[in-house]
Design a protein around this motif. Sequence first.
Motif, PDB file in Angstrom:
ATOM      1  N   PHE A 267      -4.985  -1.978  -5.825  1.00 55.33           N
ATOM      2  CA  PHE A 267      -4.179  -1.099  -5.823  1.00 55.33           C
ATOM      3  C   PHE A 267      -2.655  -1.628  -5.631  1.00 55.33           C
ATOM      4  O   PHE A 267      -1.722  -1.185  -6.291  1.00 55.33           O
ATOM      5  CB  PHE A 267      -4.372   0.305  -5.322  1.00 55.33           C
ATOM      6  CG  PHE A 267      -5.849   0.966  -5.528  1.00 55.33           C
ATOM      7  CD1 PHE A 267      -6.476   0.658  -6.851  1.00 55.33           C
ATOM      8  CD2 PHE A 267      -6.413   1.321  -4.597  1.00 55.33           C
ATOM      9  CE1 PHE A 267      -7.569   1.079  -7.142  1.00 55.33           C
ATOM     10  CE2 PHE A 267      -7.684   1.885  -4.660  1.00 55.33           C
ATOM     11  CZ  PHE A 267      -8.338   1.855  -6.081  1.00 55.33           C
ATOM     12  N   GLY A 268      -2.722  -2.394  -4.606  1.00 57.72           N
ATOM     13  CA  GLY A 268      -1.511  -2.976  -4.346  1.00 57.72           C
ATOM     14  C   GLY A 268      -0.952  -3.948  -5.415  1.00 57.72           C
ATOM     15  O   GLY A 268       0.260  -3.921  -5.538  1.00 57.72           O
TER      16      GLY A 268
ATOM     17  N   GLU B 215      -7.390  -0.962  -1.639  1.00 55.21           N
ATOM     18  CA  GLU B 215      -5.982  -0.360  -1.455  1.00 55.21           C
ATOM     19  C   GLU B 215      -5.086  -1.432  -1.447  1.00 55.21           C
ATOM     20  O   GLU B 215      -3.826  -1.355  -2.168  1.00 55.21           O
ATOM     21  CB  GLU B 215      -6.132   0.453  -0.196  1.00 55.21           C
ATOM     22  CG  GLU B 215      -4.633   1.144  -0.120  1.00 55.21           C
ATOM     23  CD  GLU B 215      -4.332   2.281  -1.067  1.00 55.21           C
ATOM     24  OE1 GLU B 215      -3.463   2.024  -1.771  1.00 55.21           O
ATOM     25  OE2 GLU B 215      -5.126   2.984  -1.457  1.00 55.21           O
ATOM     26  N   THR B 216      -5.204  -2.606  -0.690  1.00 54.70           N
ATOM     27  CA  THR B 216      -4.477  -3.729  -0.638  1.00 54.70           C
ATOM     28  C   THR B 216      -4.385  -4.672  -1.813  1.00 54.70           C
ATOM     29  O   THR B 216      -3.738  -5.000  -2.376  1.00 54.70           O
ATOM     30  CB  THR B 216      -4.469  -4.495   0.618  1.00 54.70           C
ATOM     31  OG1 THR B 216      -4.125  -3.604   1.751  1.00 54.70           O
ATOM     32  CG2 THR B 216      -3.427  -5.818   0.597  1.00 54.70           C
TER      33      THR B 216
ATOM     34  N   ARG C 287       0.241  -1.867  -8.223  1.00 49.22           N
ATOM     35  CA  ARG C 287       1.569  -1.022  -7.534  1.00 49.22           C
ATOM     36  C   ARG C 287       2.604  -1.893  -7.699  1.00 49.22           C
ATOM     37  O   ARG C 287       3.746  -1.438  -8.442  1.00 49.22           O
ATOM     38  CB  ARG C 287       1.267  -0.507  -6.407  1.00 49.22           C
ATOM     39  CG  ARG C 287       2.361   0.265  -5.838  1.00 49.22           C
ATOM     40  CD  ARG C 287       1.912   0.943  -4.481  1.00 49.22           C
ATOM     41  NE  ARG C 287       0.897   1.918  -4.449  1.00 49.22           N
ATOM     42  CZ  ARG C 287      -0.333   1.844  -3.780  1.00 49.22           C
ATOM     43  NH1 ARG C 287      -0.518   0.813  -3.523  1.00 49.22           N
ATOM     44  NH2 ARG C 287      -1.174   2.816  -3.843  1.00 49.22           N
TER      45      ARG C 287
ATOM     46  N   ARG D  40     -12.832   0.998  -0.213  1.00 47.94           N
ATOM     47  CA  ARG D  40     -11.668   1.630  -0.562  1.00 47.94           C
ATOM     48  C   ARG D  40     -10.511   0.935   0.370  1.00 47.94           C
ATOM     49  O   ARG D  40      -9.262   0.662  -0.282  1.00 47.94           O
ATOM     50  CB  ARG D  40     -11.636   3.156  -0.210  1.00 47.94           C
ATOM     51  CG  ARG D  40     -10.417   3.968  -0.609  1.00 47.94           C
ATOM     52  CD  ARG D  40     -10.568   5.425  -0.186  1.00 47.94           C
ATOM     53  NE  ARG D  40     -11.459   6.063  -1.173  1.00 47.94           N
ATOM     54  CZ  ARG D  40     -12.804   6.432  -0.597  1.00 47.94           C
ATOM     55  NH1 ARG D  40     -13.264   6.336   0.783  1.00 47.94           N
ATOM     56  NH2 ARG D  40     -13.615   7.075  -1.608  1.00 47.94           N
ATOM     57  N   GLU D  41     -10.834   0.695   1.457  1.00 50.51           N
ATOM     58  CA  GLU D  41      -9.741  -0.056   2.494  1.00 50.51           C
ATOM     59  C   GLU D  41      -9.377  -1.328   1.661  1.00 50.51           C
ATOM     60  O   GLU D  41      -8.139  -1.693   1.731  1.00 50.51           O
ATOM     61  CB  GLU D  41     -10.270  -0.352   3.827  1.00 50.51           C
ATOM     62  CG  GLU D  41      -9.722  -0.957   4.768  1.00 50.51           C
ATOM     63  CD  GLU D  41     -10.130  -1.321   6.076  1.00 50.51           C
ATOM     64  OE1 GLU D  41      -9.206  -1.543   6.823  1.00 50.51           O
ATOM     65  OE2 GLU D  41     -11.241  -0.822   6.339  1.00 50.51           O
TER      66      GLU D  41
ATOM     67  N   ASP E 293     -15.981   3.755   1.731  1.00 52.72           N
ATOM     68  CA  ASP E 293     -14.635   3.466   2.457  1.00 52.72           C
ATOM     69  C   ASP E 293     -14.562   2.143   2.670  1.00 52.72           C
ATOM     70  O   ASP E 293     -13.258   1.746   2.939  1.00 52.72           O
ATOM     71  CB  ASP E 293     -14.879   4.295   3.927  1.00 52.72           C
ATOM     72  CG  ASP E 293     -14.891   5.679   3.721  1.00 52.72           C
ATOM     73  OD1 ASP E 293     -14.317   6.320   2.771  1.00 52.72           O
ATOM     74  OD2 ASP E 293     -15.396   6.519   4.662  1.00 52.72           O
TER      75      ASP E 293
ATOM     76  N   SER F  63     -13.122  -6.860  -5.252  1.00 49.33           N
ATOM     77  CA  SER F  63     -11.724  -6.392  -5.332  1.00 49.33           C
ATOM     78  C   SER F  63     -10.786  -7.642  -6.171  1.00 49.33           C
ATOM     79  O   SER F  63     -10.121  -7.519  -7.128  1.00 49.33           O
ATOM     80  CB  SER F  63     -10.975  -6.491  -3.927  1.00 49.33           C
ATOM     81  OG  SER F  63     -10.936  -7.693  -3.171  1.00 49.33           O
TER      82      SER F  63
ATOM     83  N   THR G  62       0.679  -1.255   0.053  1.00 48.28           N
ATOM     84  CA  THR G  62      -0.008   0.112   0.006  1.00 48.28           C
ATOM     85  C   THR G  62       0.931   1.395  -0.128  1.00 48.28           C
ATOM     86  O   THR G  62       0.343   2.441  -0.101  1.00 48.28           O
ATOM     87  CB  THR G  62      -0.937   0.030   1.165  1.00 48.28           C
ATOM     88  OG1 THR G  62      -0.023   0.166   2.407  1.00 48.28           O
ATOM     89  CG2 THR G  62      -1.834  -1.245   1.138  1.00 48.28           C
ATOM     90  N   ASP G  63       2.133   1.159  -0.049  1.00 49.41           N
ATOM     91  CA  ASP G  63       2.918   2.358   0.058  1.00 49.41           C
ATOM     92  C   ASP G  63       3.949   2.393  -1.015  1.00 49.41           C
ATOM     93  O   ASP G  63       4.881   1.344  -1.199  1.00 49.41           O
ATOM     94  CB  ASP G  63       4.024   2.237   1.494  1.00 49.41           C
ATOM     95  CG  ASP G  63       4.864   3.486   1.400  1.00 49.41           C
ATOM     96  OD1 ASP G  63       4.313   4.669   1.788  1.00 49.41           O
ATOM     97  OD2 ASP G  63       6.034   3.118   1.362  1.00 49.41           O
TER      98      ASP G  63
END
Length: 235
Positions: free
Chosen positions: A111-112, A107-108, A115, A103-104, A100, A163, A55-56
């Motif tokens: 998007f993870g 994110e993993t 990414r 989204r949580e 939300d 997801s 996530t970063d």
Amino acid sequence: MTTTLITGANKGLGKETARRLIAAGHTVYLGARDEARGRAAARELGGRFVRIDVTDQASVDAAARQIEADGGLDVLVNNAGIEGRLPDNGIVGAADTTADTLREVFETNVFGVVRVTHAFLPLLQRSTAPVVVNVSSGLASLALLSDPGSHTHFYPGVAYPASKTVVNAVTIQLAKAFPAMRVNAVEPGFTSTDLNGRTGTQTVEEGAEIIVRMAQVAPDGPTGTFTSGHGRLPW
């Protein structure tokens, strides 16, 4: 020597996949957010540790630089994921699902995956036999999820299936865009792990079987598929 990165590899399916691929002769990077746990798992299995929080972006970029400096990458296993369970181990149903909530989990799980895959694409493209395995779920199959006769039909949550369905779409599009790579989504089955609060009905050894198999797919093997240990699944 085949070099493999597995995200979320300090426990569960990721750790078992690492164990099996190391035994098969791979040099395996066990990716984990928690350095102490990740290093302990790597020492236990005889693998290499790389800190990576999917996530970063800065964490992912640093991991890519480390693995590039060490010689490159052949196989990427996008295993890190969350289900988004409640503290009491319950599942957020459709009526209580908000933006939300999605989204949580996205994110993993979504998007993870994007990414990490994007960051490691340059390394994979230099490999003579690049492979990407995206750990999906039977809940990602819209055909099965909508079938009252399917065992996945009972699942009340929205965020996790949604997801993983996106992960499947990403898998298809990556496979088309990079025909020299083998890019596949896998369904490990309802495995007992921390992700589902240990409610799964099969062991990590059973669940990791399809991940390990597809991580070792040959350059002329399948790509753009969604597969379980029992064969192809409908999208």
